[in-house]
Design an enzyme around this catalytic site. Structure first.
Site, PDB file in Angstrom:
ATOM      1  N   TYR A 102       1.127  -1.045   0.358  1.00 59.94           N
ATOM      2  CA  TYR A 102       0.140  -0.054  -0.431  1.00 59.94           C
ATOM      3  C   TYR A 102       0.554   2.108  -0.236  1.00 59.94           C
ATOM      4  O   TYR A 102       0.504   2.373  -0.497  1.00 59.94           O
ATOM      5  CB  TYR A 102      -0.969  -0.697   0.965  1.00 59.94           C
ATOM      6  CG  TYR A 102      -1.811   0.996   1.626  1.00 59.94           C
ATOM      7  CD1 TYR A 102      -3.516   0.999   0.151  1.00 59.94           C
ATOM      8  CD2 TYR A 102      -1.142   1.921   2.167  1.00 59.94           C
ATOM      9  CE1 TYR A 102      -3.772   2.925   1.001  1.00 59.94           C
ATOM     10  CE2 TYR A 102      -2.411   3.498   2.141  1.00 59.94           C
ATOM     11  CZ  TYR A 102      -3.359   3.713   2.008  1.00 59.94           C
ATOM     12  OH  TYR A 102      -4.379   4.107   1.496  1.00 59.94           O
ATOM     13  N   LYS A 106       1.214   4.375  -3.269  1.00 62.18           N
ATOM     14  CA  LYS A 106       0.958   5.711  -2.754  1.00 62.18           C
ATOM     15  C   LYS A 106       2.028   6.243  -2.323  1.00 62.18           C
ATOM     16  O   LYS A 106       1.167   7.032  -3.949  1.00 62.18           O
ATOM     17  CB  LYS A 106       0.311   5.726  -1.081  1.00 62.18           C
ATOM     18  CG  LYS A 106      -1.255   5.077  -0.817  1.00 62.18           C
ATOM     19  CD  LYS A 106      -2.217   5.566  -2.267  1.00 62.18           C
ATOM     20  CE  LYS A 106      -3.408   5.986  -1.542  1.00 62.18           C
ATOM     21  NZ  LYS A 106      -3.632   6.461  -2.566  1.00 62.18           N
TER      22      LYS A 106
END
Length: 274
Positions: A102, A106
């Site tokens: 993640y 991002k």
């Protein structure tokens, strides 16, 4: 219409995220009518960890970028984040299973989108990224959103959600927290503010997990927050992001309001019985 997982279309979640934002940005430029692209980012991409892993910088602000070569103790935990997007008549479903996946996704996606809006070929389009902290507050949804579940995990005793909190604290030094209403207002502010562009971190509170547990113990003693939750590191990293405030933005929701609305949300959805 085929439903394709990222494993069939991309090598990893980072490649999928970068591909998606490139497609969005290029479509905006091609339209000729989009004047500003506002990208909702994550403060997980703004870790104040030093590149050599020797510790944290003194403060966290828009100049911080998460080092992608560091391995954290909680990197392999599960960060519940999923999305479905439609592109070229194909449905892509993405589920990010690891905290590290993640974070890398991002970070790379935000860097990618910030590369637009800086040259004539971008048609004068400006780019804004709003890197949001852990989002709390109430919702119109029939279930508790993942970020709210993480925020209140110390009172629900949800071990999986609490691991996300500890990962965020390890990554960022403390927990940046923001109310969903302020997140929405920040987006509107950037839509309406002439000539605004660049990167902005969004959070109205910056506390340790132990300090957050203390707030729950003080204001909601009926939930019996476990004693060990109060013994975590307090941290001395400062919140140094003032860029959006200097532009004229005002946060309306303090930590107590975020806590109250998150508790209200969980009670309404059945995640809290008290």
């Amino acid at each position: 219409m085929p439903v394709l997982t990222i494993y069939e279309q991309f090598k990893n979640t980072s490649e999928a995220a970068v591909s998606a934002i490139k497609s969005i940005a290029e479509c905006c430029i091609k339209s000729g009518s989009v004047k500003r692209l506002i990208y909702t980012a994550s403060v997980c991409a703004a870790s104040p960890l030093k590149d050599d892993g020797s510790g944290y910088k003194d403060s966290i602000d828009e100049t911080c970028w998460t080092p992608l070569n560091l391995s954290l103790a909680s990197s392999n935990g599960f960060f519940k984040a999923s999305c479905t997007f439609y592109y070229l008549k194909t449905i892509y479903e993405i589920t990010i299973a690891k905290n590290s996946d993640y974070t890398v996704s991002k970070t790379l996606a935000e860097k990618e989108v910030l590369g637009y809006g800086s040259s004539e070929k971008d048609g004068g389009m400006k780019v804004v990224t709003l890197a949001c902290g852990i989002v709390g507050g109430d919702t119109v949804l029939s279930y508790t959103p993942g970020s709210v579940a993480a925020f209140i995990s110390q009172v629900t005793h949800n071990a999986r959600s609490y691991r996300s909190v500890k990962y965020a604290e390890e990554l960022l030094g403390k927990l940046p927290i923001v109310h969903i209403n302020d997140v929405c207002e920040a987006h509107i502010f950037c839509m309406e503010k002439p000539s605004i562009s660049g990167r902005f971190l969004i959070a109205s509170a910056f506390v340790s997990a132990a300090q957050l547990a203390g707030c729950y113990q003080l204001h909601y003693p009926e939930f019996n927050v476990k004693a060990e939750k109060l013994d975590g590191a307090k941290g001395d990293i400062k919140w140094g992001s003032t860029k959006l405030i200097e532009k004229g933005f005002e946060y309306k929701c303090d930590l107590k309001m975020i806590i109250d609305d998150s508790i209200r949300c969980a009670r309404r959805t059945g995640d809290l019985q008290h």
